[in-house]
Design an enzyme around this catalytic site. Structure first.
Site, PDB file in Angstrom:
ATOM      1  N   GLU A  87       0.839  -1.202   0.000  1.00 15.11           N
ATOM      2  CA  GLU A  87       0.000   0.000   0.000  1.00 15.11           C
ATOM      3  C   GLU A  87       0.870   1.247   0.000  1.00 15.11           C
ATOM      4  O   GLU A  87       1.996   1.222   0.498  1.00 15.11           O
ATOM      5  CB  GLU A  87      -0.881   0.018   1.253  1.00 15.11           C
ATOM      6  CG  GLU A  87      -2.308  -0.444   1.046  1.00 15.11           C
ATOM      7  CD  GLU A  87      -3.199   0.667   0.480  1.00 15.11           C
ATOM      8  OE1 GLU A  87      -2.676   1.530  -0.247  1.00 15.11           O
ATOM      9  OE2 GLU A  87      -4.393   0.658   0.781  1.00 15.11           O
ATOM     10  N   ASP A  88       0.330   2.349  -0.528  1.00 11.50           N
ATOM     11  CA  ASP A  88       1.072   3.602  -0.467  1.00 11.50           C
ATOM     12  C   ASP A  88       0.927   4.278   0.889  1.00 11.50           C
ATOM     13  O   ASP A  88       1.894   4.750   1.469  1.00 11.50           O
ATOM     14  CB  ASP A  88       0.645   4.551  -1.587  1.00 11.50           C
ATOM     15  CG  ASP A  88      -0.851   4.864  -1.574  1.00 11.50           C
ATOM     16  OD1 ASP A  88      -1.619   4.140  -0.898  1.00 11.50           O
ATOM     17  OD2 ASP A  88      -1.267   5.814  -2.271  1.00 11.50           O
ATOM     18  N   ASP A 109      -4.358   5.462   6.262  1.00  9.12           N
ATOM     19  CA  ASP A 109      -4.919   6.653   6.878  1.00  9.12           C
ATOM     20  C   ASP A 109      -5.673   6.248   8.145  1.00  9.12           C
ATOM     21  O   ASP A 109      -5.095   6.105   9.211  1.00  9.12           O
ATOM     22  CB  ASP A 109      -5.816   7.364   5.874  1.00  9.12           C
ATOM     23  CG  ASP A 109      -6.210   8.762   6.313  1.00  9.12           C
ATOM     24  OD1 ASP A 109      -6.205   9.031   7.529  1.00  9.12           O
ATOM     25  OD2 ASP A 109      -6.542   9.584   5.446  1.00  9.12           O
ATOM     26  N   PHE A 161      -2.558  15.913   4.259  1.00 10.89           N
ATOM     27  CA  PHE A 161      -2.847  15.291   2.970  1.00 10.89           C
ATOM     28  C   PHE A 161      -1.642  15.515   2.069  1.00 10.89           C
ATOM     29  O   PHE A 161      -1.239  16.646   1.815  1.00 10.89           O
ATOM     30  CB  PHE A 161      -4.097  15.896   2.334  1.00 10.89           C
ATOM     31  CG  PHE A 161      -4.544  15.159   1.093  1.00 10.89           C
ATOM     32  CD1 PHE A 161      -5.317  14.016   1.199  1.00 10.89           C
ATOM     33  CD2 PHE A 161      -4.164  15.584  -0.165  1.00 10.89           C
ATOM     34  CE1 PHE A 161      -5.715  13.319   0.077  1.00 10.89           C
ATOM     35  CE2 PHE A 161      -4.553  14.893  -1.299  1.00 10.89           C
ATOM     36  CZ  PHE A 161      -5.333  13.762  -1.181  1.00 10.89           C
ATOM     37  N   ARG A 186       0.670  12.684 -10.086  1.00 16.53           N
ATOM     38  CA  ARG A 186       1.303  11.377 -10.309  1.00 16.53           C
ATOM     39  C   ARG A 186       2.658  11.527 -11.001  1.00 16.53           C
ATOM     40  O   ARG A 186       3.453  10.587 -11.021  1.00 16.53           O
ATOM     41  CB  ARG A 186       0.376  10.468 -11.111  1.00 16.53           C
ATOM     42  CG  ARG A 186      -0.912  10.105 -10.361  1.00 16.53           C
ATOM     43  CD  ARG A 186      -1.584   8.890 -10.955  1.00 16.53           C
ATOM     44  NE  ARG A 186      -2.871   8.622 -10.341  1.00 16.53           N
ATOM     45  CZ  ARG A 186      -3.053   7.944  -9.214  1.00 16.53           C
ATOM     46  NH1 ARG A 186      -2.000   7.475  -8.557  1.00 16.53           N
ATOM     47  NH2 ARG A 186      -4.269   7.736  -8.735  1.00 16.53           N
TER      48      ARG A 186
END
Length: 265
Positions: free
Chosen positions: A180-181, A184, A233, A247
């Site tokens: 996963e990046d 949260d 964020f 991206r």
């Protein structure tokens, strides 16, 4: 090893800290020695298998002008949180931790798209490099993909959409590494793990580049973690997008308010 330690120390040097340098270095050592007890227990071993880098809330973040970023993003970024070189250095260490502690001679990487693709690519390249250059151990690596949807604009939309899960029955009996990046609240990954367990794999471990400190957290922590970050964020490094923007930005950055309004749906 020396390059990784230098980069890790550099991260802590740019943090605002009222303590003397020697104390800051001691804090770094405690993180490298897995004093972070929750993560130590998750590994299920008395020996330290991995470390984390915790970025404090009061860190001084890098000015955008100190780095090269695409011209079309220069006016929408507030600061650089983690430079690209430090990301790559950290991934190399995560790959070594995984290679040394993964309890199987084969691994199926389950890359969570779209966010995890860049991290997964660099992590897999580092693991396969270790296979070629490490004496005594080699892990056969396969890869599959899944896509989750949980964000709209810069807020979690609550419901988690899992796409492509019906084509993963072949994961039964496999040793899976979910890549996963960012984690949260933890609710997305917990729902994914619950679904994966119905496929009856032999084992499931999770590797995430980032873990966000947020009051909404479920308390979930991955088996392997790159950085623990403040409740911000972030955008960049291929996977951290804002409505499909950023991206093509290689650093992990923080947007300014102008950027949020400019790219808001």
């Amino acid at each position: 090893m020396l390059r990784t330690l230098f980069s890790t120390r550099f991260l802590f040097f740019f943090c605002h800290c009222s303590l003397p340098v020697t104390t800051c270095e001691y804090n770094l050592m405690t993180h490298n020695n897995c004093i972070f007890q929750g993560h130590h227990e998750l590994m299920g071993s008395d020996e330290c298998k991995t470390s984390i880098i915790k970025i404090p809330d009061d860190c001084f973040f890098y000015p955008v002008g100190s780095f090269t970023v695409p011209k079309h993003y220069e006016d929408v970024l507030e600061s650089v949180l983690i430079p690209h070189g430090l990301i790559i250095d950290r991934i190399e260490r995560l790959a070594r931790d995984i290679h040394e502690s993964f309890g199987s001679d084969s691994m199926t990487i389950l890359c969570v798209l779209k966010g995890g693709f860049q991290f997964c690519q660099d992590l897999m390249a580092s693991i396969t490099s270790l296979n070629r250059n490490t004496v005594g151990k080699s892990i056969q690596v396969g890869i599959d993909f899944i896509r989750l949807k949980s964000y709209e604009n810069d807020e979690s939309c609550g419901a988690v959409k899992i796409l492509g899960i019906d084509s993963l029955e072949h994961l039964k009996g496999k040793d899976i590494l979910v890549v996963e990046d960012i984690i949260d609240t933890g609710k997305t990954i917990e729902q994914l793990l619950k679904t994966l367990k119905t496929l009856e794999p032999n084992s499931i471990k999770v590797c995430s580049l980032l873990l966000k400190r947020t009051p909404a957290s479920s308390g979930y922590r991955p088996d392997y973690l790159g950085f623990e970050i403040p409740n911000l964020f972030v955008s960049g490094y291929g996977g951290f997008d804002y409505n499909e923007n950023f991206r093509d930005l290689n650093h992990i950055c923080i947007m300014n308010e102008y950027g949020k309004n400019k790219f808001k749906k």
